[in-house]
Every structure is written in structure tokens, then in C-alpha cells.
Design a protein around this motif. Structure first.
Motif, mmCIF file in Angstrom:
data_model
loop_
_atom_site.group_PDB
_atom_site.id
_atom_site.type_symbol
_atom_site.label_atom_id
_atom_site.label_comp_id
_atom_site.label_asym_id
_atom_site.label_seq_id
_atom_site.Cartn_x
_atom_site.Cartn_y
_atom_site.Cartn_z
ATOM 1 N N CYS A 127 0.862 -1.190 0.000
ATOM 2 C CA CYS A 127 0.000 0.000 0.000
ATOM 3 C C CYS A 127 0.896 1.237 0.000
ATOM 4 O O CYS A 127 1.613 1.482 0.962
ATOM 5 C CB CYS A 127 -0.927 0.019 1.203
ATOM 6 N N ASP A 130 -0.065 3.938 2.833
ATOM 7 C CA ASP A 130 0.405 3.662 4.187
ATOM 8 C C ASP A 130 1.886 3.321 4.231
ATOM 9 O O ASP A 130 2.430 3.090 5.293
ATOM 10 C CB ASP A 130 -0.378 2.488 4.794
ATOM 11 N N CYS A 143 -6.201 -2.383 0.453
ATOM 12 C CA CYS A 143 -5.459 -2.364 1.715
ATOM 13 C C CYS A 143 -6.435 -2.433 2.890
ATOM 14 O O CYS A 143 -7.400 -1.676 2.940
ATOM 15 C CB CYS A 143 -4.662 -1.063 1.779
ATOM 16 N N GLU A 145 -5.961 -1.478 5.838
ATOM 17 C CA GLU A 145 -5.818 -0.320 6.736
ATOM 18 C C GLU A 145 -6.618 0.869 6.227
ATOM 19 O O GLU A 145 -7.265 1.565 6.982
ATOM 20 C CB GLU A 145 -4.346 0.107 6.849
ATOM 21 N N CYS A 146 -6.518 1.116 4.910
ATOM 22 C CA CYS A 146 -7.083 2.367 4.403
ATOM 23 C C CYS A 146 -8.074 2.168 3.269
ATOM 24 O O CYS A 146 -8.711 3.120 2.839
ATOM 25 C CB CYS A 146 -5.965 3.299 3.942
HETATM 26 ZN ZN LIG Z 1 -3.372 1.466 2.934
#
Ligand SMILES: [Zn+2]
Length: 670
Positions: A127, A130, A143, A145-146
Motif C-alpha cells: 500500500c 500507508d 489495503c 488499513e485504508c
Molecule cells: Zn493502505
């Protein structure tokens, strides 16, 4: 030599210009640093900017600049804002500086020489946003996370033996319970580490904007290893002059936002342990600053700049609001209404009013000299009461501040203000002032002494929070330079009799509705006149910011005959290609799906009435057309940010607009 205290902010990534969220963290650290100095500590306060990585390289490219030009510009904006706010940092570190590079390479060598870095291969998803390898997803998946798209990479990399530190880290969290604050974050990190750690890739060879790996310059050092090291490189670690490092490391308090807990509480101590260096004493994670309950984001157009508030209400008002209103560690909400309300209640009517009435009466009735209290009065119990409350407030304030419980500490101090206000109302010094007899004079002296002494105590306690206004009040009380006052010695009864007051002037003029309007206006101007760096540097396909409200009156549509619209009218509708990342049914609504759609620069939530035509799982990965600049609206309590384009046959099911050829995500339709 006095005891040392080393405090750090996170270093701010230069992919966006500073906003109120950055100011929040830095103000909290500045307040702590000021207080530690007043408490007699040899304090060192570090902040700075994080400037390497692929994101910066790409942003610079898109803006037609070199990465160095871009980072110079944005780093200077941060520094200028901190200076304008009078923040008392002792050093400002940039990760592109030579001293930092040398220090990072020294740290690398140290870890490598101890056998904790090895060469290996990595194939998998990455990613860019990130700057993170994501092991848990496959090619084409977003991703976790995001939510942004990941890229498949295959690299020869250096790895850090993170897995080897699992037990030592868990042991650290137990031995040093304050290592991670607050407790919720500590629990999160502990369970993350307990679930098992994998070795961490710590070099990149696919881009070059970073610090070269020693003895293998085809690789650059992973941005997080690079960035985290700033806390020691700024002190001269790895240089010829490590005097500050030896004096101040380990840090006594490292302040971070909750989104970077893993990097600071897992990777950072592991790197330090691998290098056989001491770990920080305490890492404190604060929550997010929301705007009227929403996360501030570019797409919502609700990012607030600190400058706006400085201009209208001043730095002290902003500092007091952030520390008083938000429970440190939790998410908190910002709004201009709440800011003005808090300012008027606590500052204009609270401390400001106490100062002006107390000092004005001393000027009027005692020629501007602190009067002698009488110890024989029949109502001494009331004065003792105030003195007791003040002593307790001083103790509570110190204890709460030590735990970063700023809001409760300030609440305690303002409890004292309220107590003395009540005391004044009950004892009516203004009525006594009109009488000439000895008893009235003596009583008046006692009341004004008590009030002034309370004012002195609150002013001293609040000084680290509101440095400018409290310095003024201190000066008006004839006490000289508040910067020289030793807070550790603060006690009831230190106000010297006969102290000659300075010139008395109001410190906090009341704010009215116009102040709110002025701030809103400044924000609107800020948004349209000078777009943020990230907006300026986005790829050409996505340069159009999406304001919620039109910044200027829209000019009337050109009249075109036959009910047709002009090309200008059509151009107002911004249509873009998006890719569905998440699709799910909306509870209690048969027709609605909640979609998360990637637009290349951001992921939007869109609620669409297509549930009867499409099963959610068939939509994930599909490219769709989105009306991007539609004002957000709520459907079944969910915010829909944009509209998905579909053909809607009479009486039939909707059919999504799509493309036969492949089109990049984010492309505009026109
Ligand atoms: Zn990400």
C-alpha cells in the motif's frame, strides 16, 4: 544539574500542509514542555517533519517539482505556523537533513552488526498510501488499513528480525505499564504482539527518495525506520557530538496520534532493543480531532486551519479550547460554536472577569496596592474555605497534569474560579467599598486579598496552557515575569502585601456571533484561494477539489433555447470512474446497498438503491460511474457522498453504467 525532561511530537508527514490536528498534538506537547520548565526541569522539546517515501516522490512528480523542493516548501509551512503560535520547541528536525541521515545510517549499522538485519525476498501487496506491505491480502485486493488499492511488488529487501522481539516487547509492556498510554491502546498493542510478529521489511529498491542503506545504496531505508530514528538523531546520536543524546535520551514522553501506535509501540522499541539502546519511558496516544462529529478530510472539505482561529481569537483561546474541551486520549469534536462558547464562558466571563474585577477594585479602593487581610474578622471561615479549596486545587492540578488529563486539570482550576466568584457575590466587596468605617475597610481588604491570591494561583497554574494572557495578568498584578516563577513552589499565601499593581486592562474581550462568521469566512477563503499541497499535487485526473458548498455564488446558467443546457452547465456535473471496494446490504432497507468506492485519490461511501438488481458480492471490483460533486445526503442514517450512475427503465431494475474497455480509476467523464 536539574532533572531532565525530553518530550517529542511525532514528526509530521509533508504530504499535507499543517491543519488544526497537527496543531493539537504540538500544542499539547508545548504545554507540557512549558509546565516542566516552570517545574524546574531541564526540558528539551523536539518536533519536526517526516519527508521521505514513495508518496512524497509521487506527489512531487505530479506537481512538477523535485521531492526536495516539495519537502522544503511544506516543512517551512509547519515551522512558520509553530513560530507564529509561539510554540517553544528546542529543535526542529527534518528527515532530509544530513545530521538525520548520518544518525539513521549509524542506527542501521548498529542493528545490522548485532545480527538483526538480513537479506530476503518479498513478493506481495504493497500500500503506497500507508507505505506498508500488506501480507493479509492478495493481488487486486484493497489495503485493509485504508481501503485504497494495493500494488503487487516483488523486491529483494532487507528484513528486520522483528519476530525475535516478541517476548521482550511483552515483557516491556508488563515491566513498564506506562510505556503505552492510555490503557485501551496498551491492550490493543499487547494483543497484537501476542498474536505473533513477523519479520519486517526495512528497505525498498523500487524508488529512491530515502536514505541509502549503508554499503548497499541500491536500497533506501524503510520510511518508518528512517522517521522513528528522528527522536535520537536530533540529539546527535551517531554524530561526533552525542552530548545531548547522552543527556536527554531516553525520552520521558513521546506524544503520538492513535493511528501510529503500532509503529511507536512495537517497531520503535524493537529497533532500539536490537541496537541495545534504552527505550522511551512513556508513549501517549491521543485521539482524533473531529469537526462537528465528523473526521476531518479533504473530501468533506472540513479541514480547519489553526491560522483562522489565531487570527480571530488568538492562540490562547485555541490552546485552552483544545486542552479543556477534549478528554485527552479520546476523540474530540471541534466546532466554531463550541470554541466561542468555551472562550466566553471560561475566559471572558471566567478568568478574565475575575482578573478585571479584582484588580479594578484594588486600584479603586486601595490605590493599586495589594491590601492587608485582617485575621480577626468574624467570617474568617469563608476565607479559610477558599484557601483550602486552593490548596486542594494545586495538588489536583499537578496530579492530573502529570497524567496528561488536561481537561480535568483545567476543570479543577476553574472550579476554584467559580468558588471565588461565589465568595465575591456573597460578600459584596463593591458595597463595602462605599463605606468608610474601619470594620468595612478591614473586611474589604480581606476579601480583595483572598480574591487576588486566588487569581494569582489560577494564573500560575494556567500559564503553560495560556502563556500570553496569563503573562499579562501576572504583569498587571505587579508580579513581574511569569516565566521566572517556579511552579513547584506554588502555595496559598505567597502574594506579598503591598504589591503595587501594574496597569489594569481587560485580557479576554467577549466574542460574539461575528467572530464565528469571520472564522467560517476565513475557512472558505482558505479552501478556495490556497488549496492544500495534496490537492495541488494530485495527478491531473483528480485535481478538482470537492467543496460541500460552492465557494462563490454560482453564475447564472447561460440561457439556451428549447430547454437545453449549455456545455458549462454540463461541466458542473463531475462524473468519474470509480471501483467498488466494499458492498453490503443496509439493514432494514431492501433496496439500498452501502458501497465504498475508490476514486483513485480517495475512497467514498455511496448509498445506492440497487439492491434488488445486484447482489453485493457481484459488485466488488467492478468499475462504476460516480457523480462526485453531489452534496452529501443521509439515507437510512448513512451518509452518501456521491451518486452511482445507472439506467433506470420504467418498471424495471436499474442497470449500472459501465465500460467495455478498461478505464483507469479516477478518470473524468466529459
Ligand atoms: Zn493502505
Amino acid at each position: 544539574m536539574s532533572k531532565k525532561f525530553y518530550i517529542t511530537t511525532p514528526i509530521y508527514y509533508v504530504n499535507a500542509r499543517p491543519h488544526i490536528g497537527h496543531a493539537y498534538t504540538t500544542i499539547a506537547c508545548d504545554t507540557i514542555a512549558r509546565r516542566q520548565r516552570m517545574m524546574g526541569f531541564d526540558t528539551y522539546f523536539l518536533t519536526g517533519t517526516d519527508e521521505h517515501g514513495q508518496k512524497i516522490e509521487r506527489a512531487a512528480q505530479a506537481a512538477g517539482k523535485t521531492p526536495q523542493q516539495l519537502t522544503d516548501e511544506v516543512s517551512a509551512q509547519f515551522r512558520a505556523l509553530w513560530d507564529r503560535m509561539g510554540l517553544t520547541y528546542d529543535d526542529f528536525i527534518r528527515t532530509t537533513s544530513d545530521r538525520h541521515k548520518l544518525g539513521v545510517q549509524a542506527l542501521w549499522r548498529r542493528i545490522r552488526d548485532k545480527g538483526y538485519i538480513y537479506k530476503g525476498h518479498y513478493t506481495g501487496q504493497y500500500c503506497v498510501f500507508d507505505e506498508l506491505y500488506v501480507d493479509s491480502v492478495g493481488p487486486g485486493e484493497p489495503c485493509p488499513e485504508c481501503g485504497r488499492p494495493t500494488e503487487t511488488v516483488r523486491e529483494e529487501n532487507y528484513f528486520f528480525k522483528l519476530a525475535a522481539f516478541q517476548d521482550q516487547l511483552l515483557e516491556l509492556y508488563t515491566r513498564q505499564p506506562d510505556f503505552i498510554r492510555p490503557e485501551t491502546r496498551r491492550n490493543e498493542v499487547t494483543s497484537f504482539v501476542r498474536s505473533g510478529l513477523r519479520d519486517l521489511s526495512v528497505s525498498r529498491s523500487t524508488f529512491s527518495w530515502g536514505i541509502p542503506v549503508p554499503d548497499d545504496p541500491r536500497h533506501v531505508i524503510y520510511v518508518w525506520l528512517d522517521a522513528l530514528a528522528n527522536y535520537i538523531t536530533a540529539l546527535g546520536f551517531g554524530s561526533d557530538d552525542p552530548e545531548k543524546y547522552e543527556r536527554y535520551w531516553p525520552a520521558d514522553l513521546q506524544m503520538i496520534g492513535k493511528e501510529i501506535v503500532r509503529f511507536h509501540c512495537v517497531y520503535w522499541p524493537a529497533f532500539l532493543m536490537a541496537a541495545d539502546l534504552p527505550v522511551p519511558q512513556r508513549i501517549m496516544a491521543h485521539g482524533w480531532l473531529l469537526f462537528e462529529e465528523n473526521k476531518m478530510s479533504k473530501s468533506r472539505g472540513n479541514i480547519v486551519r489553526a491560522e483562522t482561529i489565531l487570527e480571530v481569537l488568538g492562540t490562547d483561546a485555541l490552546r485552552h479550547f483544545l486542552l479543556r474541551e477534549i478528554v485527552f486520549g479520546q476523540d474530540g469534536s471541534f466546532s466554531f460554536d463550541a470554541l466561542v462558547q468555551r472562550y466566553n464562558a471560561d475566559l471572558a466571563n471566567g478568568l478574565g472577569n475575575l482578573a478585571s474585577r479584582t484588580l479594578t477594585m484594588i486600584v479603586r479602593y486601595f490605590k493599586g496596592e495589594v491590601p492587608y487581610p485582617s485575621h480577626s474578622g468574624s467570617r474568617a471561615a469563608e476565607e479559610n474555605n477558599i484557601a483550602t479549596t486552593a490548596r486542594r486545587t494545586i495538588a489536583d492540578f499537578h496530579a492530573l497534569f502529570e497524567q496528561c488529563q488536561f481537561s480535568r486539570a483545567l476543570e479543577a482550576a476553574w472550579g476554584l474560579v467559580a468558588a471565588v466568584d461565589k465568595y465575591l457575590v456573597e460578600n459584596q466587596p463593591w458595597a463595602l467599598g462605599e463605606k468608610d468605617d474601619d470594620e468595612s475597610r478591614s473586611r474589604l481588604a480581606t476579601i480583595l486579598y483572598t480574591s487576588a491570591e486566588t487569581l494569582r494561583i489560577v494564573t500560575a497554574l494556567a500559564h503553560p496552557v495560556m502563556p500570553d494572557a496569563t503573562a499579562k495578568i501576572w504583569g498587571q498584578m505587579g508580579l513581574g515575569d511569569i516565566g521566572k516563577f517556579s511552579l513547584a513552589d506554588l502555595q496559598w499565601g505567597q502574594l506579598r502585601l503591598g504589591t503595587k499593581l501594574g496597569e489594569v486592562q481587560p485580557v479576554f474581550p467577549r466574542a460574539d456571533k461575528a467572530a464565528i462568521e469571520r472564522m467560517q469566512q476565513l475557512e472558505e477563503q482558505g479552501r478556495t484561494v490556497s488549496p492544500s499541497v495534496a490537492e495541488k499535487t494530485s495527478p491531473p485526473a483528480s485535481t478538482t477539489p470537492v467543496p460541500i458548498m460552492p465557494a462563490a455564488p454560482v453564475k447564472p446558467a447561460t440561457i439556451v433555447p428549447d430547454g437545453k443546457i449549455s456545455i458549462d452547465d454540463f461541466a458542473k456535473v463531475e462524473l468519474r470512474v470509480g471501483q467498488v471496494k466494499v458492498a453490503e446490504r443496509v439493514k432494514g432497507a431492501d433496496k439500498l446497498l452501502r458501497l465504498e468506492v475508490d476514486l483513485g485519490t480517495e475512497v467514498r461511501q455511496v448509498v445506492a438503491g440497487i439492491a434488488e438488481a445486484y447482489a453485493p458480492e457481484t459488485l466488488v471490483g467492478r468499475k462504476v460511474v460516480i457523480v462526485v460533486n453531489l452534496a452529501p445526503r443521509k439515507l437510512r442514517g448513512l451518509e452518501s457522498n456521491g451518486m452511482i450512475v445507472a439506467a433506470s427503465p420504467e418498471g424495471g431494475k436499474p442497470v449500472l453504467a459501465s465500460f467495455l474497455e478498461d478505464v483507469p480509476v479516477g478518470t473524468r467523464l466529459k
